[in-house]
Design an enzyme around this catalytic site. Structure first.
Site, short mmCIF file in Angstrom:
data_model
loop_
_atom_site.label_atom_id
_atom_site.label_comp_id
_atom_site.label_asym_id
_atom_site.label_seq_id
_atom_site.Cartn_x
_atom_site.Cartn_y
_atom_site.Cartn_z
N ASN A 1 -10.24 -0.18 0.43
CA ASN A 1 -8.78 -0.09 0.38
C ASN A 1 -8.30 -0.60 -0.98
O ASN A 1 -8.39 -1.79 -1.26
CB ASN A 1 -8.20 -0.92 1.53
N CYS B 1 0.82 -1.22 0.00
CA CYS B 1 0.00 0.00 0.00
C CYS B 1 0.86 1.27 0.00
O CYS B 1 0.35 2.36 -0.28
CB CYS B 1 -0.94 0.00 1.19
N HIS C 1 -3.46 7.21 2.94
CA HIS C 1 -3.86 5.94 2.33
C HIS C 1 -5.26 5.60 2.84
O HIS C 1 -5.53 5.67 4.04
CB HIS C 1 -2.85 4.86 2.72
N1 COA Z 1 -18.13 -8.79 10.00
C1 COA Z 1 -18.50 -9.12 11.25
N2 COA Z 1 -17.60 -9.45 12.20
C2 COA Z 1 -16.31 -9.46 11.86
C3 COA Z 1 -15.87 -9.12 10.56
C4 COA Z 1 -16.85 -8.80 9.62
N3 COA Z 1 -16.53 -8.46 8.34
N4 COA Z 1 -14.53 -9.22 10.52
C5 COA Z 1 -14.11 -9.56 11.74
N5 COA Z 1 -15.19 -9.72 12.55
C6 COA Z 1 -15.21 -10.11 13.95
C7 COA Z 1 -13.95 -10.80 14.39
O1 COA Z 1 -14.02 -12.17 14.05
C8 COA Z 1 -13.97 -10.56 15.86
O2 COA Z 1 -14.82 -11.52 16.44
P1 COA Z 1 -14.41 -12.26 17.80
O3 COA Z 1 -14.25 -11.17 18.83
O4 COA Z 1 -15.57 -13.16 18.03
O5 COA Z 1 -13.14 -12.99 17.46
C9 COA Z 1 -14.67 -9.20 16.01
O6 COA Z 1 -15.28 -8.94 14.76
C10 COA Z 1 -13.76 -8.05 16.37
O7 COA Z 1 -12.56 -8.13 15.70
P2 COA Z 1 -11.45 -7.03 15.92
O8 COA Z 1 -10.21 -7.53 15.25
O9 COA Z 1 -11.36 -6.60 17.31
O10 COA Z 1 -12.08 -5.79 15.12
P3 COA Z 1 -11.43 -4.41 14.89
O11 COA Z 1 -12.17 -3.36 15.60
O12 COA Z 1 -9.93 -4.43 15.04
O13 COA Z 1 -11.72 -4.21 13.33
C11 COA Z 1 -10.55 -4.38 11.26
C12 COA Z 1 -11.20 -5.13 12.41
C13 COA Z 1 -9.95 -5.40 10.30
C14 COA Z 1 -11.60 -3.56 10.54
C15 COA Z 1 -9.47 -3.43 11.82
O14 COA Z 1 -8.63 -4.14 12.71
C16 COA Z 1 -8.63 -2.81 10.74
O15 COA Z 1 -9.12 -2.03 9.95
N6 COA Z 1 -7.32 -3.09 10.74
C17 COA Z 1 -6.43 -2.56 9.74
C18 COA Z 1 -6.61 -3.32 8.47
C19 COA Z 1 -5.96 -2.62 7.32
O16 COA Z 1 -6.15 -1.45 7.14
N7 COA Z 1 -5.21 -3.36 6.52
C20 COA Z 1 -4.56 -2.88 5.36
C21 COA Z 1 -3.38 -2.05 5.72
S1 COA Z 1 -2.71 -1.33 4.32
#
Ligand code: COA
Length: 327
Positions: free
Chosen positions: A284, A112, A254
């Site tokens: 993204n 990215c 980004h």
């Molecule tokens: N729909 C519903 N639930 C979902 C889900 C979805 N699409 N994806 C994950 N979950 C669940 C998980 O399984 C987890 O469940 P659990 O507690 O039973 O295990 C719960 O939601 C919470 O997960 P968590 O990881 O705490 O959520 P979060 O607040 O961190 O949000 C992201 C998850 C991925 C949105 C967030 O971490 C994020 O944006 N991270 C950066 C990712 C990114 O930008 N990557 C590219 C970088 S260039």
């Protein structure tokens, strides 16, 4: 001499996948996706449409905006995690498609952060050698081809598209911009990766069976590292250029997640209306995201000639960076 952004262009494929569509694919909800990411929809490339095809359209639009043709270019750099092939590089395919002279063409891999890394590369080339007068920098991604559509942790996040910059080296300017700060830390390489397809795990029945050709990500860890890296590199650029946050007309981060964008804005003490955010429409798009956002900002009138614009990015590697341009 000064380096200017002579023109920008972008391309988003026609097909739109909404959060409601995703509800039918995996156990998720529109509300969860909106609240956690800010994403409402993303564009998906057609089956027969490659990153290079999308880059070509974005590049043509950038060339038109710059008022030049492919024959005027002296180098092409393409940033992509989803190039058309491992080789030849996508920049060569563009060179042919755009009717360029036999110029320097290469792809750059920094996930990215690829577009920022490429802009740094391009401006360094241009500063080192005046023969690089016009350089095309493209970010293009067909992430839909490497997203696991059965993994709700990742499939809701990504989209396809392309963004392009035509940079021009003009004689007579005295602007010291762009100023940049780019970095990487390979100890986090497992946080976000595509496990197979390279020489570590070449494609085999086993890698396909184990779904190793899809994006694997530790979301929470990535989230924290993203904010820290973008804030630190942005602050470094502001310090090095002697520019204060209130002089920056627009920050273009980004576009990964609205919560990350808002946290970065807050820590940089930039008012929310000066932080560009179109993640709701495109998700993204990795190396394409800053190009798409920049072009969106130009064409919607958010950016005017002479404005100071701060770009900042973060991605697998881990890689990150910030660059301050005068548009
Ligand atoms: N729909 C519903 N639930 C979902 C889900 C979805 N699409 N994806 C994950 N979950 C669940 C998980 O399984 C987890 O469940 P659990 O507690 O039973 O295990 C719960 O939601 C919470 O997960 P968590 O990881 O705490 O959520 P979060 O607040 O961190 O949000 C992201 C998850 C991925 C949105 C967030 O971490 C994020 O944006 N991270 C950066 C990712 C990114 O930008 N990557 C590219 C970088 S260039």
């Amino acid at each position: 001499m000064s380096i200017y952004i002579a023109g920008t262009g972008s391309y988003l494929p026609e097909r739109i996948l909404t959060n409601a569509d995703l509800e039918k694919l995996v156990d998720t909800s529109d509300e969860w996706i909106r609240v956690r990411t800010g994403i409402e929809e993303r564009h998906l490339a057609a089956r027969d449409q490659s990153s290079g095809d999308m880059a070509k359209i974005a590049a043509e639009r950038a060339l038109e905006a710059a008022g030049i043709s492919g024959a005027d270019l002296s180098a092409i750099i393409v940033a992509s995690t989803t190039p058309d092939y491992t080789f030849p590089n996508t920049a060569c395919l563009l060179q042919h498609a755009l009717g360029c002279r036999p110029i320097l063409c290469y792809d750059l891999s920094a996930a990215c952060s690829g577009l920022l890394y490429s802009l740094e590369n391009a401006t360094s080339l241009m500063r080192a050698n005046k023969k690089y007068r016009y350089v095309l920098v493209c970010g293009a991604e067909k992430l839909s081809g490497i997203v696991d559509w059965s993994d709700r942790n990742t499939c809701v996040l990504f989209g396809d598209g392309a963004g392009a910059f035509v940079l021009e080296n003009r004689d007579g300017g005295d602007d010291h911009l762009p100023v940049s700060c780019l970095g990487a830390n390979g100890s986090y390489s497992d946080t976000l990766k595509l496990p197979a397809g390279g020489s570590r795990n070449p494609a085999s029945f086993e890698t396909v069976e184990k779904r190793m050709h899809y994006i694997k990500m530790e979301g929470r860890e990535t989230f924290k590292l993203a904010i820290k890296a973008m804030v630190e590199s942005s602050n470094q650029v502001l310090t090095d250029s002697g520019v204060s946050p209130d002089q920056v007309a627009l920050v273009i981060p980004h576009q990964a997640n609205r919560r990350i964008i808002q946290a970065v804005a807050q820590r940089l003490t930039v008012p929310p209306d000066r932080v560009f955010d179109n993640v709701n429409r495109y998700g993204n798009t990795s190396a394409a995201s800053i190009g798409i956002a920049f072009d969106d900002a130009v064409r919607s009138g958010r950016l005017k000639r002479g404005d100071l614009v701060l770009l900042t990015s973060f991605g697998s590697g881990l890689t990150w960076g910030a660059m301050l341009f005068r548009y």
